[in-house]
Design an enzyme around this catalytic site. Structure first.
Site, PDB file in Angstrom:
ATOM      1  N   CYS A  20       0.702  -0.557   0.202  1.00 25.55           N
ATOM      2  CA  CYS A  20      -0.439   0.011  -0.203  1.00 25.55           C
ATOM      3  C   CYS A  20       1.102   1.268   0.307  1.00 25.55           C
ATOM      4  CB  CYS A  20      -0.755   0.111   1.021  1.00 25.55           C
ATOM      5  SG  CYS A  20      -2.495   1.303   0.941  1.00 25.55           S
ATOM      6  N   HIS A  72      -3.912  -5.421   0.218  1.00 25.38           N
ATOM      7  CA  HIS A  72      -2.697  -5.716   1.925  1.00 25.38           C
ATOM      8  C   HIS A  72      -3.422  -7.558   1.082  1.00 25.38           C
ATOM      9  CE1 HIS A  72      -2.786  -1.796   3.700  1.00 25.38           C
ATOM     10  NE2 HIS A  72      -3.617  -1.805   2.843  1.00 25.38           N
ATOM     11  N   GLU A  97      -1.906  -9.179   3.495  1.00 24.30           N
ATOM     12  CA  GLU A  97      -1.632 -10.036   4.526  1.00 24.30           C
ATOM     13  C   GLU A  97      -3.075 -10.263   4.868  1.00 24.30           C
ATOM     14  OE1 GLU A  97      -1.755  -5.093   5.100  1.00 24.30           O
ATOM     15  OE2 GLU A  97      -0.166  -6.937   3.771  1.00 24.30           O
TER      16      GLU A  97
END
Length: 540
Positions: free
Chosen positions: A351, A478, A480
């Site tokens: 990001c 993102h 994750e």
């Protein structure tokens, strides 16, 4: 629908989320379809505008990682959301002029929300859940929690007894012999008192609950259609927990951010790193670096802190710059990115981390000295990162580009595409207000910074890769958020492979791990070569 409510304690952060996630995990291992809801008593509509130093909620991420499910914003219920919905109804005249009160209007709204969200939370296969685990956060007994306590007190009478169960967690240090005394004073059966002691990793908590007969209790209490037999899913969890305890080789990642004084701020990022490190049989060491400590002003004011920060960075095997907002520390992040680029150190920017990688490249390779994001310098002559058209600068909450979006790979030779299993596109979650300026794309690509992933219209830059570098990757999304203990996120997996010196051999073998690189069983023998599909990356 069966409901399990997890409450407890007079403080927050005592493990209710891990207990809720673990209960859901062992029930899912029995073949049941499980969903989860987190209730927070604060008046904010959501946590989107919180500073991590103010509040960090880890539980939705725990639910997703443990249960391998995808939840939505409506799986998080706050006092603010409930009051907003009730006030909107009152403004529309839905209450026909009646006095609107906490009981029954607020409590009814809570019950309706929970029942509706539990029903519509279908899994990836489109199957409705059979069990909903609800965690009531905050401090039970505080005035903010009282509407929820009353709502669930009434809720128990609205649903059949065999469809509702409450787990109350307590912070207790006691010997097993005290179990009967706790049972007597809490007015529950001894079989309902579970001893959850400290374990080597959170992966062992579901196993701990399973060993103490939690499944048997729920089957009896909630009349669940479960066969009592060995379960493959928990077997994998045990293998994973055992591997985690036996790791010998180490790999270190420098996490360069602005909230490093509170590691919980980056929990999803840390978990994604841990999942990937475990997949290559390495123990992870995260070196937290406050990005402001890398800046020249720190050298002048606190030279010791400056040199310690740079020593951490230079001694790491890889560099990660995660997402964030605000100008503080951005120059230090770009210093770290510049060092990783020049030293051929594995780098992943997420990001804001990707956006700053573009800014650093523009300054130091393209020669645009004032290149910046309009978030930090609206007057820059080279605005390489700009506001998105839909961003409302006058309002912070609910104005970001959020949720799952499709990224199309534009290059067949992209390293990240190979790590995703050579897919033509992926769908990952986004959370940002600014984007790379698409009008300047050709300047970067001429110098080797390739935008290998873009949105469906080709207008938004989603993935960058630097030619001639071992692993220099940035993603606007993102990744994750979709990483799982036995399904590591490909961008993080690539970073760990590169940091451990295994990426090139992995790619050369068609994205397969050699026996000595992958998981080993108790006897010390290793599994056969593992293909990327066998690592169970998300089917995106």
């Amino acid at each position: 629908m069966k409901y399990i409510l997890v409450t407890g304690g007079v403080i927050s952060g005592i493990g209710k989320g891990i207990i809720a996630s673990s209960v859901g995990t062992i029930l899912k291992s029995c073949g049941l379809h499980v969903t989860a809801i987190k209730i927070d008593p604060y008046i904010n509509i959501d946590a989107g505008t919180f500073s991590p130093y103010e509040h960090v909620d880890l539980d939705l991420g725990n639910y997703e990682r443990f249960l391998d499910i995808r939840l939505t914003k409506d799986n998080n219920l706050t006092t603010g959301k409930i009051y907003q919905s009730v006030i909107n109804k009152e403004r529309r005249g839905d209450y026909l002029g009646k006095t609107v009160q906490v009981v029954p209007h607020i409590t009814d709204a809570i019950q309706e929300w929970v029942m509706r969200q539990a029903r519509i939370s279908v899994d990836d296969d489109g199957v409705e859940p059979q069990v909903c685990v609800i965690e009531l956060g905050g401090t039970v007994g505080d005035i903010e929690s009282m509407p929820f306590i009353e709502a669930f007190r009434q809720f128990q009478f609205k649903v059949k007894r065999e469809n509702f169960c409450n787990i109350h967690t307590l912070v207790l240090l006691y010997k097993t012999a005290v179990k009967e005394k706790i049972s007597m004073f809490c007015h529950v059966e001894p079989t309902q008192v579970i001893c959850v002691h400290d374990v080597s990793s959170v992966y062992r908590v579901p196993l701990l609950l399973e060993n103490q007969g939690v499944v048997s209790y729920f089957c009896q209490r909630l009349n669940l259609p479960v066969e009592m037999r060995p379960r493959k899913m928990l077997t994998k969890w045990k293998e994973m927990a055992d591997r985690s305890d036996r790791l010998l080789e180490h790999v270190s990642i420098a996490l360069v951010g602005k909230y490093t004084k509170l590691s919980d701020s980056y929990t999803s990022v840390i978990k994604a790193l841990e999942h990937s490190a475990l997949a290559i049989n390495h123990k992870l060491e995260v070196k937290y670096i406050d990005s402001a400590d890398l800046e020249s002003t720190t050298l002048q004011d606190e030279p010791v802190k400056y040199h310690e920060a740079w020593q951490k960075l230079c001694s790491s095997h890889g560099v990660l710059v995660p997402g964030g907002f605000g100008v503080r520390g951005t120059e230090g992040k770009m210093q770290a990115i510049s060092w990783a680029r020049k030293q051929n150190k594995p780098f992943l920017g997420v990001c804001l981390g990707m956006q700053l990688a573009v800014c650093e490249f523009a300054r130091n390779v393209l020669g645009w000295e004032d290149a910046n994001s309009t978030e930090f310098n609206p007057e820059s002559k080279h605005p390489v990162v700009i506001d998105m058209p839909e961003h409302n600068p006058g309002q912070m909450g609910g104005t970001m580009r959020l949720g799952k979006r499709r990224t199309i790979f534009k290059s067949n030779t992209s390293v990240l595409r190979k790590l995703y299993g050579d897919l033509e596109y992926v769908e990952e979650r986004h959370r940002h207000r600014f984007e790379v300026n698409p009008e300047l794309k050709h300047h970067f690509e001429k110098k080797g910074l390739q935008f290998v992933g873009q949105d469906e219209e080709g207008e938004r830059m989603e993935v960058i890769e630097l030619e001639g570098h071992g692993y220099f990757v940035g993603v606007q999304y993102h990744p994750e958020f979709t990483s799982r203990p036995i399904k590591p996120s490909p961008p993080y997996f690539g970073l760990l492979l590169a940091a451990a010196g295994k990426l090139q051999s992995y790619l050369a073998k068609g994205c397969r791990l050699s026996p000595r690189d992958t998981y080993s069983d108790r006897s010390g023998s290793s599994s056969p070569e593992v293909e990327i599909s066998e690592l169970r990356f998300p089917s995106l």
